[in-house]
Design an enzyme around this catalytic site. Structure first.
Site, short mmCIF file in Angstrom:
data_model
loop_
_atom_site.label_atom_id
_atom_site.label_comp_id
_atom_site.label_asym_id
_atom_site.label_seq_id
_atom_site.Cartn_x
_atom_site.Cartn_y
_atom_site.Cartn_z
N CYS A 1 -12.86 13.68 -5.17
CA CYS A 1 -12.97 13.13 -6.53
C CYS A 1 -14.37 13.45 -7.05
CB CYS A 1 -12.65 11.64 -6.56
SG CYS A 1 -13.78 10.58 -5.63
N ASN B 1 -17.03 10.42 -5.04
CA ASN B 1 -16.71 10.15 -3.63
C ASN B 1 -17.08 8.72 -3.24
OD1 ASN B 1 -17.61 11.45 -0.32
ND2 ASN B 1 -15.61 10.82 -1.03
N CYS C 1 -15.08 5.98 -5.14
CA CYS C 1 -13.95 5.14 -5.58
C CYS C 1 -12.61 5.68 -5.08
CB CYS C 1 -13.92 5.04 -7.10
SG CYS C 1 -15.39 4.28 -7.82
N ARG C 2 -12.13 6.79 -5.67
CA ARG C 2 -10.74 7.23 -5.43
C ARG C 2 -10.57 7.97 -4.13
NH1 ARG C 2 -10.41 10.42 -10.92
NH2 ARG C 2 -12.57 10.69 -10.24
N SER C 3 -11.38 9.01 -3.86
CA SER C 3 -11.12 9.82 -2.65
C SER C 3 -11.41 9.05 -1.37
CB SER C 3 -11.84 11.18 -2.70
OG SER C 3 -13.23 11.05 -2.74
N ASP D 1 -9.83 7.10 -13.29
CA ASP D 1 -11.10 6.83 -12.60
C ASP D 1 -11.47 5.35 -12.75
OD1 ASP D 1 -13.61 6.77 -11.53
OD2 ASP D 1 -14.22 8.68 -12.42
P1 4NP Z 1 -14.83 8.46 -8.14
O1 4NP Z 1 -15.46 7.56 -9.33
O2 4NP Z 1 -14.91 9.90 -8.63
O3 4NP Z 1 -13.44 7.97 -8.02
O4 4NP Z 1 -15.67 8.19 -6.93
C1 4NP Z 1 -16.74 7.82 -9.86
C2 4NP Z 1 -17.87 7.37 -9.21
C3 4NP Z 1 -19.11 7.58 -9.75
C4 4NP Z 1 -19.23 8.26 -10.95
C5 4NP Z 1 -18.10 8.71 -11.60
C6 4NP Z 1 -16.85 8.50 -11.05
N1 4NP Z 1 -20.50 8.46 -11.53
O5 4NP Z 1 -20.58 9.02 -12.64
O6 4NP Z 1 -21.53 8.11 -10.92
#
Ligand code: 4NP
Length: 159
Positions: A8, A11, A13-15, A123
């Site tokens: 994702c 790295n 939240c989702r993955s 997200d």
């Molecule tokens: P993820 O979510 O891609 O599911 O881990 C996010 C975590 C952090 C950020 C964006 C999405 N960020 O912009 O810091």
């Protein structure tokens, strides 16, 4: 060994949620010595961090461990080191494909979810809706497990 990498953006939240759920299913099935699971992000902001509190809460509610999971950034080597690179949204897949090509089959997570309304896992870093993400992650991981079981039956372990 079948090697799976979930990808994702951050790295956190989702993955890592998909990694933890898939690892849980693989261990439950006794396939831990035949399938490995990892996750990585296309961005570098959160390197070294544990999963987001929302992801940890969604996992804890189901008794699923996130032990040892820390954010890292995807590298070009991963394109050869893994069999499947499963991207949580279509932006992630585009970013992975920009890194290059390798042995890994690159796909999106929502290809695993029947009757999907969107090609992207939303997200939760922005929406805060970690339960919605968990429901999709569980469905997709169950389908991935089904496909892996089939693949392992076609190529049994050496005696
Ligand atoms: P993820 O979510 O891609 O599911 O881990 C996010 C975590 C952090 C950020 C964006 C999405 N960020 O912009 O810091």
């Amino acid at each position: 060994m079948i090697r799976i990498l979930f990808v994702c953006l951050g790295n956190i939240c989702r993955s890592p949620m998909a990694e933890a759920v898939m690892r849980h299913l693989i261990e439950r099935e006794g396939l831990g010595d035949r399938v490995s699971v990892d996750s990585a992000g296309t961005g570098s902001w959160h390197i070294g961090e544990p999963p987001h509190a929302g992801t940890r809460r969604a996992l804890a509610r189901r008794g699923i461990s996130w032990e040892g999971i820390r954010a890292r950034r995807i590298s070009a080597d991963d394109l050869d080191a893994f069999d499947y690179i499963i991207c949580m949204d279509t932006d992630n897949r585009r970013d992975v494909e920009r890194i290059g090509r390798g042995r890994a089959r690159v796909m999106t997570f929502m290809e695993l979810v029947r009757d999907a309304r969107s090609p992207d896992v939303p997200d939760p870093y922005y929406s805060g809706n970690f339960e919605e993400v968990y429901e999709l992650v569980e469905k997709g991981c169950e389908e991935l497990l089904r496909r892996i079981r089939e693949e392992l039956q076609e190529a049994p372990a050496a005696p």
